[in-house]
Design an enzyme around this catalytic site. Structure first.
Site, PDB file in Angstrom:
ATOM      1  N   THR A 357       0.947  -1.215   0.219  1.00 13.81           N
ATOM      2  CA  THR A 357       0.008   0.067  -0.039  1.00 13.81           C
ATOM      3  C   THR A 357       0.714   1.095   0.140  1.00 13.81           C
ATOM      4  OG1 THR A 357      -0.204  -0.140   2.451  1.00 13.81           O
ATOM      5  CG2 THR A 357      -2.200  -1.170   1.089  1.00 13.81           C
ATOM      6  N   TYR A 358       0.211   2.508  -0.257  1.00 15.56           N
ATOM      7  CA  TYR A 358       0.862   3.700  -0.241  1.00 15.56           C
ATOM      8  C   TYR A 358       2.076   3.947   0.940  1.00 15.56           C
ATOM      9  CZ  TYR A 358       1.680   8.512  -0.948  1.00 15.56           C
ATOM     10  OH  TYR A 358       1.962   9.857  -1.260  1.00 15.56           O
ATOM     11  N   PRO A 359       3.203   4.179   0.821  1.00 10.93           N
ATOM     12  CA  PRO A 359       4.220   4.013   2.004  1.00 10.93           C
ATOM     13  C   PRO A 359       4.471   5.358   2.682  1.00 10.93           C
ATOM     14  CG  PRO A 359       5.095   4.313  -0.413  1.00 10.93           C
ATOM     15  CD  PRO A 359       3.859   4.267  -0.356  1.00 10.93           C
TER      16      PRO A 359
END
Length: 776
Positions: A357-359
């Site tokens: 997922t978005y880091p």
């Protein structure tokens, strides 16, 4: 309907295009070129449920399209740096982005709807705004939509598309964009003003400084360096002290067991207080404490030890909370030896390929409707498929060793991850969503993915459980304690090899047991200096003090290395950060200026970050925040110029005395031009370097030291009628004779009779001229 979808990166555009084409049209998109070699345009069409034909083009930008800079007439040699706090600023398309902008204009002219697919954070909102502004130049009536997603996988992308198409509420968050623009403007004004001041003021002064580069200043960069210097000084100034404690050793079941005095710390605190109250010296205090411990040794020796308490209590080692950006950077530095910038780059690659997922997130709580078992099942299935096909060539033995653990979670071992305290509502905690279908190209990507995967599985397991045994004995009236630990269930530790929890063996004791002649020992220890900061430590300092955000912390840390303000030193398994001479000189100089809020401390930047958040929350406007902090930093700049002598003195301590680099022997300090020809006191051939702290602008000072026995210093006033008065002398009448100022000149005569070279060099006096200091 014709849609133009714009992503923040080409890799995201490619993934989004293929997912949407597959989900909406059951096809693959056609690929076309653009005006930029790195950007492709992906097209496909489909019919919606109403039978309407829709055409979709997916393209990308390469981050920010524009940059801000000062208008002409504000170059390095065009103005005083203080003018930059109010200088007009213009926004321009970056030269490298002209082709990118042209591609947007070419594609948007025939579109009905522009859908922004940039990252869902502050920076993404601002890049989205730039895209909108460029597109509206060609198609002013274009409809704007915002796609919001946290992972590049089918469910998330399709949901973002449907939500954006069917809702008029999904728009760009202009408050977040304003916060970015406020930060950019302040960083430009403050950074440019102080960087020019430092570079022009000190670079040519000191021969050891790089004459080609710049002495950079950043509102986050300098406080970051300040943490490094503070810890380095704590270590350098640390004094090792002795301390003493008592141990009792008894033998039970053929095993020696050490018991520590429970009063040890308490008694030491008493003695410290008594030593302070009686104003004892360090030596007297140490002797006092040692005699105190010796007295106890005599009192306890030869006495029986009786088991006073045996207690067993459950002990748990909690599983980790859901993974945030800051925690990822800290743990990657500690366990994987990845610096924060490398870890962030690797995480972004994994995200762009649809594996995590978005880091960039500060959230440590999963949404209530998260399908944890679905995620675990998909990860397990993907790994098993790769294992069966034999296509994953990873040599890492840990690449598949987690599969049995995942299987146990799918059966009956799953436990809901424990929530943290933060939820920004934009993105979930970092976690894996898909297992790589082939070996990852970069080794650090493989290592980081395995870490994120095992961290997620660990967070879905139960806490590790153990049993702690506490045994206390009495010798006379004094209590001593020993503890043991037995691990009963490792649980999450089975899949997470980065964390250790060791057992401490202890025999079985019973209350009331008596042991004759226990061994009573006086032990000596020494205090240890604090360790230098590791990168994980520095990340913690920045995060806890509000310097930067989860998205920018890695950049601030990397800059202090790029600017040669700090470096790294490996000792054993750890890598420490230490300051270099230039970093020390800057922090020492700014620290010695009496700012209300020091430039080298985090307080001012933390306040700015708080107000940027208020812009995001619509509590303040961009203009209000910019105006407030421009005033604060302008005042600090003015104070810096006034107190410049303190910074120069700090530089002299690290780089030696200034040197003349121009052919005529002149140099620039701030707005002052000073000419040096020879040393002030010629008979001894001693160079005493003078720094003039004059607060009036455009003050030119000429120093002349003729080569004769009666060397003199002439200070000529060229400040439009400034009147020099009688010089006052502080501390040094013995060494230098001062004559009265006449005709605009201040005469400094030869050394006083009998003054030795040593006296002249050691003297730290100052001549006070018209209330301003002249240092030598």
């Amino acid at each position: 309907m014709k849609y133009l979808c714009v992503a923040e990166k080409p890799s995201v555009a490619k993934s989004v295009a293929h997912i949407l084409a597959n989900c909406l049209a059951h096809t693959t998109p056609q690929t076309g070129s653009s005006e930029n070699q790195y950007i492709k345009n992906y097209t496909f069409s489909f019919q919606d449920n109403s039978g309407n034909r829709n055409e979709v083009t997916v393209t990308a930008v390469l981050g920010h399209l524009t940059s801000i800079d000062f208008t002409s007439g504000h170059g390095w040699s065009d103005c005083n740096p203080i003018a930059l706090f109010d200088a007009p600023i213009e926004t321009k398309i970056l030269e490298a982005m002209i082709g990118v902008a042209q591609n947007l204009k070419n594609k948007v002219w025939s579109a009905n709807c522009l859908m922004i697919w940039t990252d869902c954070d502050r920076e993404g909102e601002n890049i989205g705004k730039e895209v909108v502004e460029v597109c509206r130049q060609r198609n002013p009536r274009i409809i704007i939509k915002r796609a919001r997603f946290s992972a590049i996988e089918s469910r998330a992308i399709l949901n973002a598309w449907l939500t954006s198409v069917n809702s008029s509420q999904e728009q760009l968050d202009m408050h977040q964009s304003d916060a970015v623009e406020a930060r950019m403007e302040l960083d430009l004004r403050v950074g440019a003003a102080f960087t020019r001041y430092q570079t022009l003021g000190f670079q040519k002064e000191f021969q050891r400084l790089d004459s080609e580069g710049v002495i950079s200043f950043g509102p986050c960069q300098i406080p970051t360096l300040g943490f490094v210097v503070d810890r380095w000084e704590q270590r350098e100034n640390f004094t090792v002290e002795k301390y003493w404690y008592i141990e009792v050793i008894i033998k039970h079941q053929n095993k020696e067991v050490n018991f520590r005095w429970v009063k040890e710390q308490y008694q030491n605190e008493i003695q410290i207080n008594e030593a302070n109250n009686n104003q004892k010296t360090k030596t007297e205090y140490n002797c006092y404490v040692e005699l105190f411990v010796d007295a106890y040794i005599v009192m306890l020796s030869g006495k029986d030890a009786i088991i006073d308490m045996v207690k067993s209590v459950p002990k748990s080692k909690w599983k980790p909370r859901p993974l945030t950006t800051v925690e990822l950077l800290k743990l990657a530095a500690r366990f994987l030896r990845l610096n924060s910038q490398s870890a962030m780059i690797s995480a972004e690659r994994l995200y762009n390929q649809g594996f995590i997922t978005y880091p960039r997130t500060d959230t440590d709580q999963f949404p209530p409707n998260t399908d944890f078992k679905g995620i675990i099942g998909e990860l397990k299935g993907g790994a098993e498929a790769e294992l069966n096909r034999g296509q994953n060539n990873s040599t890492d033995q840990g690449a598949f060793d987690w599969i049995p653990f995942a299987e146990s979670l799918l059966n009956d071992k799953f436990r809901t991850p424990r929530n943290g305290q933060k939820n920004d509502g934009a993105h979930p905690p970092i976690h894996p969503i898909r297992y790589p279908s082939s070996y990852l190209q970069h080794r650090e990507d493989q290592d980081l993915y395995n870490f994120i995967l095992k961290y997620f599985l660990a967070s879905c397991a139960d806490d590790a459980k153990g049993q702690e045994t506490i045994v206390e004995i009495k010798v006379e009236e004094e209590t001593f304690r020993a503890t043991g630990l037995v691990i009963l269930e490792r649980n999450w530790l089975e899949v997470y090899p980065y964390e250790k929890w060791g057992e401490r063996d202890i025999p079985n004791f019973r209350d009331g047991q008596i042991y004759k002649d226990p061994i009573v020992l006086k032990k000596e220890g020494r205090t240890t200096a604090p360790e230098l900061l590791t990168e994980a430590d520095l990340i913690t300092c920045l995060y806890e003090n509000g310097i930067g955000t989860d998205a920018t912390i890695s950049e601030h840390i990397s800059k202090i290395f790029i600017r040669n303000y700090a470096d790294k030193l490996r000792e054993g398994q750890k890598e420490y950060i230490y300051p270099l001479e230039l970093g020390l000189a800057l922090i020492h100089g700014y620290r010695e200026i009496g700012y209300e809020s020091s430039l080298s401390k985090p307080f001012l930047r933390r306040k700015l970050e708080e107000e940027l958040q208020q812009i995001c929350d619509n509590q303040k406007t961009k203009g209000e925040v910019v105006a407030t902090f421009v005033d604060k930093y302008r005042n600090m700049y003015s104070m810096t110029v006034q107190e410049e002598a303190k910074i120069i003195q700090a530089f002299m301590r690290h780089f030696g005395p200034p040197v003349c680099s121009d052919p005529d022997g002149s140099y620039i300090v701030g707005s002052r031009k000073i000419e040096r020809r020879r040393s002030l006191i010629n008979p001894f051939n001693i160079k005493l370097y003078f720094v003039f702290d004059i607060t009036i602008r455009h003050f030119d000072i000429l120093i002349n030291a003729p080569n004769n026995v009666n060397g003199s210093m002439n200070v000529q006033n060229s400040c439009y009628g400034l009147e020099l008065v009688m010089a006052q002398v502080d501390h040094i009448p013995k060494h230098v004779k001062i004559a009265e100022a006449q005709g605009g000149y201040l005469q400094a005569a030869e050394p006083a009779a009998g003054a030795s070279v040593g006296e002249l060099l050691e003297d730290q006096g100052r001549i006070l001229m018209n209330g301003n200091s002249v240092f030598y």
